[in-house]
Design an enzyme around this catalytic site. Structure first.
Site, PDB file in Angstrom:
ATOM      1  N   THR A   1     -25.647  27.753  11.126  1.00 21.55           N
ATOM      2  CA  THR A   1     -25.074  27.093   9.944  1.00 21.55           C
ATOM      3  C   THR A   1     -23.692  27.626   9.573  1.00 21.55           C
ATOM      4  O   THR A   1     -22.916  26.933   8.921  1.00 21.55           O
ATOM      5  CB  THR A   1     -26.011  27.199   8.729  1.00 21.55           C
ATOM      6  OG1 THR A   1     -26.118  28.563   8.289  1.00 21.55           O
ATOM      7  CG2 THR A   1     -27.396  26.663   9.069  1.00 21.55           C
TER       8      THR A   1
ATOM      9  N   MET B   1     -22.439  23.584   5.881  1.00 19.05           N
ATOM     10  CA  MET B   1     -23.484  22.648   5.432  1.00 19.05           C
ATOM     11  C   MET B   1     -24.843  23.173   5.875  1.00 19.05           C
ATOM     12  O   MET B   1     -25.558  22.559   6.664  1.00 19.05           O
ATOM     13  CB  MET B   1     -23.223  21.258   6.020  1.00 19.05           C
ATOM     14  CG  MET B   1     -21.932  20.622   5.551  1.00 19.05           C
ATOM     15  SD  MET B   1     -21.965  20.114   3.820  1.00 19.05           S
ATOM     16  CE  MET B   1     -20.951  21.406   3.066  1.00 19.05           C
ATOM     17  N   HIS B   2     -25.214  24.349   5.327  1.00 21.24           N
ATOM     18  CA  HIS B   2     -26.422  25.047   5.775  1.00 21.24           C
ATOM     19  C   HIS B   2     -27.631  24.106   5.867  1.00 21.24           C
ATOM     20  O   HIS B   2     -28.252  23.960   6.916  1.00 21.24           O
ATOM     21  CB  HIS B   2     -26.745  26.196   4.824  1.00 21.24           C
ATOM     22  CG  HIS B   2     -25.678  27.229   4.694  1.00 21.24           C
ATOM     23  ND1 HIS B   2     -25.389  28.132   5.694  1.00 21.24           N
ATOM     24  CD2 HIS B   2     -24.822  27.520   3.671  1.00 21.24           C
ATOM     25  CE1 HIS B   2     -24.411  28.935   5.303  1.00 21.24           C
ATOM     26  NE2 HIS B   2     -24.050  28.578   4.081  1.00 21.24           N
ATOM     27  N   ASP B   3     -27.972  23.485   4.737  1.00 17.72           N
ATOM     28  CA  ASP B   3     -29.249  22.774   4.642  1.00 17.72           C
ATOM     29  C   ASP B   3     -29.247  21.438   5.364  1.00 17.72           C
ATOM     30  O   ASP B   3     -30.298  20.946   5.784  1.00 17.72           O
ATOM     31  CB  ASP B   3     -29.615  22.573   3.172  1.00 17.72           C
ATOM     32  CG  ASP B   3     -29.819  23.895   2.444  1.00 17.72           C
ATOM     33  OD1 ASP B   3     -30.006  24.922   3.124  1.00 17.72           O
ATOM     34  OD2 ASP B   3     -29.791  23.910   1.198  1.00 17.72           O
TER      35      ASP B   3
END
Length: 315
Positions: free
Chosen positions: A192, A233-235
């Protein structure tokens, strides 16, 4: 073919970027969204889910309030990254959506029990709700197809030198989850921190439609990454992985969770396969970043302004 899904979240700005895709891509058959304390308090994360469901006119979505604190350790939020409300920068107006009366674990259990097919769980916050579900209803394991999580790291943390935020927030819950018999895919900082929405992508996003403007209003208050380097945009990666697993490089490893001491929250991988004879996690190690950027812009471009309750930018 659709993916029946329960989405556990703590919005959070990158959570909002993910929920935008979740609520507008018809591949995702969203059975339930549950909130948890993490980036901000559970009251705020729940309210932020309601804001997004309202924005996208998804009154059909069940939303349940979850755990307000970790299992053991004291709660500390990440409002320094996501702002006091968790989603500053955009006025969503008067909210029409409501959460259901059941709390998150009971709501999860009901969805799993009543489903004729197995459900994919996605967890992008602290794992408190998932751990409580496994403790209270261990029989529900057989109704879960897989668990995809944003959390952990093989190469260092973003909360401490070794701990990623979601695992650090409730390491005791993470330990319960990773030691369960769930089929777990871990998409952590190794991926991520590479999956950045570039400055060029953000410029294009602003020009796409009202949703692009809403997201950029949030991203302008997101204190992770930078406009020049890009915003992680980790999630969003959990959903991109479900749709395009071929864009990720994975390795099967055994993951242990440290629950005390200076390394609390660390995800320790048996990379040499020296302490475990088996594995418990599919660990994402790399991603096709240009494809990720192109895909995210396409997702947002497809959202019709006519199908949203457009709010207004804050000054």
């Amino acid at each position: 073919m659709t993916i029946p899904i329960i989405f556990d979240t703590d919005p959070g700005i990158d959570d909002a970027a993910a929920i935008t895709v979740l609520l507008t891509n018809n591949v995702f058959d969203v059975r339930l969204i549950t909130s948890v304390a993490g980036n901000v308090s559970v009251d705020k994360t729940t309210n932020n889910v309601l804001k997004l469901a309202h924005y996208f006119n998804r009154q059909d979505i069940k939303i349940a309030r979850g755990a307000e604190k970790p299992l053991v350790k004291p709660f500390k939020d990440a409002s320094n990254i996501h702002g006091e409300s968790g989603m500053p920068g955009y006025d969503f107006g008067e909210i029409s959506t409501k959460m259901i009366e059941k709390e998150a674990v009971e709501a999860m259990h009901e969805v799993l029990k009543n489903s004729a097919e197995k459900i994919t769980l996605v967890a992008v916050g602290a794992f408190t709700n998932i751990a409580k579900l496994l403790q209270r209803y261990p029989q529900d394991l057989k109704k879960i197809e897989r668990l995809v999580v944003m959390g952990g790291s093989l190469s260092g943390g973003n909360l401490t030198s070794v701990a990623e935020f979601n695992v650090f927030t409730d390491p005791d819950a993470a330990k319960i989850v990773f030691e369960s018999e769930l089929d777990i895919t871990m998409i952590g900082l190794d991926v991520t921190e590479k999956a950045l929405l570039t400055s060029q992508s953000m410029s294009e996003l602003l020009q796409l439609n009202e949703t692009g403007k809403m997201l950029m209003a949030l991203f302008n208050h997101y204190h992770d990454g930078s406009k020049d380097r890009g915003k992680p945009m980790h999630d969003v990666n959990t959903l991109y992985y479900l749709l395009h697993p071929e864009k990720y490089e994975l390795e099967d490893l055994w993951i242990d969770i440290v629950t005390d001491g200076p390394a609390i929250g660390a995800t320790v991988a048996d990379i040499l396969h020296s302490t475990h004879s088996t594995t418990n996690t599919h660990v994402a190690k790399d991603i096709d970043v240009p494809s990720f950027n192109a895909w995210y812009l396409l997702q947002i471009a497809r959202i019709s302004d006519a199908n949203i309750n457009a709010g207004r930018l804050e000054n």
